[in-house]
Design a protein around this motif. Structure first.
Motif, PDB file in Angstrom:
ATOM      1  N   ASP A  42      39.897 -57.812 -11.022  1.00 36.70           N
ATOM      2  CA  ASP A  42      39.052 -56.943 -10.604  1.00 36.70           C
ATOM      3  C   ASP A  42      37.971 -57.746  -9.517  1.00 36.70           C
ATOM      4  O   ASP A  42      37.505 -58.841 -10.039  1.00 36.70           O
ATOM      5  CB  ASP A  42      38.332 -56.086 -11.387  1.00 36.70           C
ATOM      6  N   TRP A  46      35.502 -53.314  -9.554  1.00 41.96           N
ATOM      7  CA  TRP A  46      36.326 -52.426  -8.917  1.00 41.96           C
ATOM      8  C   TRP A  46      37.802 -52.773  -9.141  1.00 41.96           C
ATOM      9  O   TRP A  46      38.217 -53.638  -9.046  1.00 41.96           O
ATOM     10  CB  TRP A  46      35.974 -52.547  -7.328  1.00 41.96           C
ATOM     11  N   ASP A  77      37.227 -55.206  -2.147  1.00 42.44           N
ATOM     12  CA  ASP A  77      37.033 -54.409  -3.211  1.00 42.44           C
ATOM     13  C   ASP A  77      37.729 -53.182  -3.148  1.00 42.44           C
ATOM     14  O   ASP A  77      37.723 -52.227  -3.871  1.00 42.44           O
ATOM     15  CB  ASP A  77      35.595 -54.035  -3.509  1.00 42.44           C
ATOM     16  N   HIS A  78      38.446 -53.005  -2.063  1.00 45.39           N
ATOM     17  CA  HIS A  78      39.480 -51.874  -1.851  1.00 45.39           C
ATOM     18  C   HIS A  78      40.786 -52.298  -1.139  1.00 45.39           C
ATOM     19  O   HIS A  78      40.809 -53.231  -0.448  1.00 45.39           O
ATOM     20  CB  HIS A  78      38.673 -50.664  -1.201  1.00 45.39           C
ATOM     21  N   TRP A  91      43.118 -47.645  -2.689  1.00 48.44           N
ATOM     22  CA  TRP A  91      42.539 -47.764  -4.145  1.00 48.44           C
ATOM     23  C   TRP A  91      41.681 -48.971  -4.550  1.00 48.44           C
ATOM     24  O   TRP A  91      41.418 -49.610  -3.589  1.00 48.44           O
ATOM     25  CB  TRP A  91      43.696 -48.008  -5.204  1.00 48.44           C
ATOM     26  N   GLY A  92      41.084 -48.860  -5.589  1.00 45.58           N
ATOM     27  CA  GLY A  92      39.872 -49.810  -5.726  1.00 45.58           C
ATOM     28  C   GLY A  92      38.479 -48.903  -5.363  1.00 45.58           C
ATOM     29  O   GLY A  92      38.556 -47.870  -5.794  1.00 45.58           O
ATOM     30  N   GLN A  93      37.738 -49.507  -4.783  1.00 48.65           N
ATOM     31  CA  GLN A  93      36.215 -49.141  -4.465  1.00 48.65           C
ATOM     32  C   GLN A  93      36.616 -47.830  -3.415  1.00 48.65           C
ATOM     33  O   GLN A  93      37.290 -48.212  -2.427  1.00 48.65           O
ATOM     34  CB  GLN A  93      35.341 -49.713  -3.807  1.00 48.65           C
ATOM     35  N   ASP A  94      36.223 -46.577  -3.749  1.00 46.37           N
ATOM     36  CA  ASP A  94      37.062 -45.430  -2.974  1.00 46.37           C
ATOM     37  C   ASP A  94      35.885 -45.141  -1.873  1.00 46.37           C
ATOM     38  O   ASP A  94      35.035 -44.151  -2.007  1.00 46.37           O
ATOM     39  CB  ASP A  94      37.294 -44.376  -3.930  1.00 46.37           C
ATOM     40  N   LYS A 108      29.448 -45.097  -8.362  1.00 43.70           N
ATOM     41  CA  LYS A 108      30.682 -45.771  -8.389  1.00 43.70           C
ATOM     42  C   LYS A 108      31.766 -44.739  -8.434  1.00 43.70           C
ATOM     43  O   LYS A 108      31.799 -44.186  -9.490  1.00 43.70           O
ATOM     44  CB  LYS A 108      30.661 -46.735  -9.598  1.00 43.70           C
ATOM     45  N   ALA A 110      35.871 -44.673  -8.132  1.00 41.91           N
ATOM     46  CA  ALA A 110      36.798 -45.727  -8.087  1.00 41.91           C
ATOM     47  C   ALA A 110      38.340 -45.042  -8.119  1.00 41.91           C
ATOM     48  O   ALA A 110      38.357 -43.896  -8.692  1.00 41.91           O
ATOM     49  CB  ALA A 110      36.573 -46.835  -9.199  1.00 41.91           C
ATOM     50  N   TYR A 112      41.836 -45.969  -9.439  1.00 39.48           N
ATOM     51  CA  TYR A 112      42.498 -47.067 -10.338  1.00 39.48           C
ATOM     52  C   TYR A 112      44.245 -47.139  -9.808  1.00 39.48           C
ATOM     53  O   TYR A 112      44.615 -48.136 -10.257  1.00 39.48           O
ATOM     54  CB  TYR A 112      42.394 -46.776 -11.681  1.00 39.48           C
TER      55      TYR A 112
END
Length: 204
Positions: A42, A46, A77-78, A91-94, A108, A110, A112
């Motif tokens: 991660d 994230w 992060d995504h 996916w990841g930080q939305d 936050k 996220a 997954y």
């Protein structure tokens, strides 16, 4: 010689073009059969591996069971990816569909595992930047969404957007790239366009 603890993974084989994309602490692999794989850890909490709530992975792990992925792009992060039906996933930080008005560090949100990132089934290319996403449609229009404090979306303002906003009015965009805070896109006439934060004054 070969390491005794070396693990080999033979990816499934198909007739599509394989691809690899690297983020800050993870990587994505698109196998030639259209399956999607990831490894790494991660980034700042994230969940960028797309595998659900898992610990860091030192070996490739398959994301879901689909075999209709055709394009991938790993950000910090995504991530974003396209399916053969023209749909766009993240996916990841939305930052893609539920960003809202709150700063990311206070809200936050996220994903997954891969979720739909934008409406429509006419997406041609998508790239994950450091704080934003930029994507092309089949009609040659260019769209962006995410965090925009550095002007990364190319909309003429610094307003964030959780939904795709069109960049300009052109219909002749053919390729796009995204960096940490900047975006670059190519038009069919050969002209190259740049917007977002420029940390090096030598390019001004």
């Amino acid at each position: 010689g070969r390491l005794s603890n070396q693990r080999r993974l033979r990816l499934p084989v198909g007739n599509r073009t394989p691809a690899i994309s690297l983020g800050e602490q993870h990587g994505l692999v698109l196998a030639s059969d259209g399956s999607l794989w990831s490894w790494g850890s991660d980034f700042l909490g994230w969940p960028i591996l797309g595998l659900g709530k898992v610990t860091p992975q030192t070996c490739l792990c398959r994301i879901g069971h689909e075999t209709n992925w055709i394009s991938i792009s790993a950000g910090n992060d995504h991530n974003v990816a396209l399916k053969s039906d023209g749909t766009l996933w993240t996916w990841g930080q939305d930052l893609s569909v539920r960003y809202g008005a709150a700063p990311v560090d206070r809200k936050k949100v996220a994903a997954y595992t891969p979720i739909r990132a934008a409406p429509g089934n006419d997406w041609k290319q998508a790239v994950a930047g450091g704080i934003h996403t930029v994507a092309l449609k089949n009609d040659g229009t260019l769209w962006a969404w995410g965090n925009n404090w550095a002007g990364s979306l190319g909309t003429g303002s610094t307003n964030n957007s959780g939904v795709p906003v069109q960049v300009g009015s052109g219909t002749n965009w053919i390729k796009v790239w995204a960096g940490m805070l900047e975006s670059v896109a190519l038009q069919s006439d050969g002209s190259l366009w740049y917007w977002g934060d420029n940390p090096d004054p030598a390019y001004d």
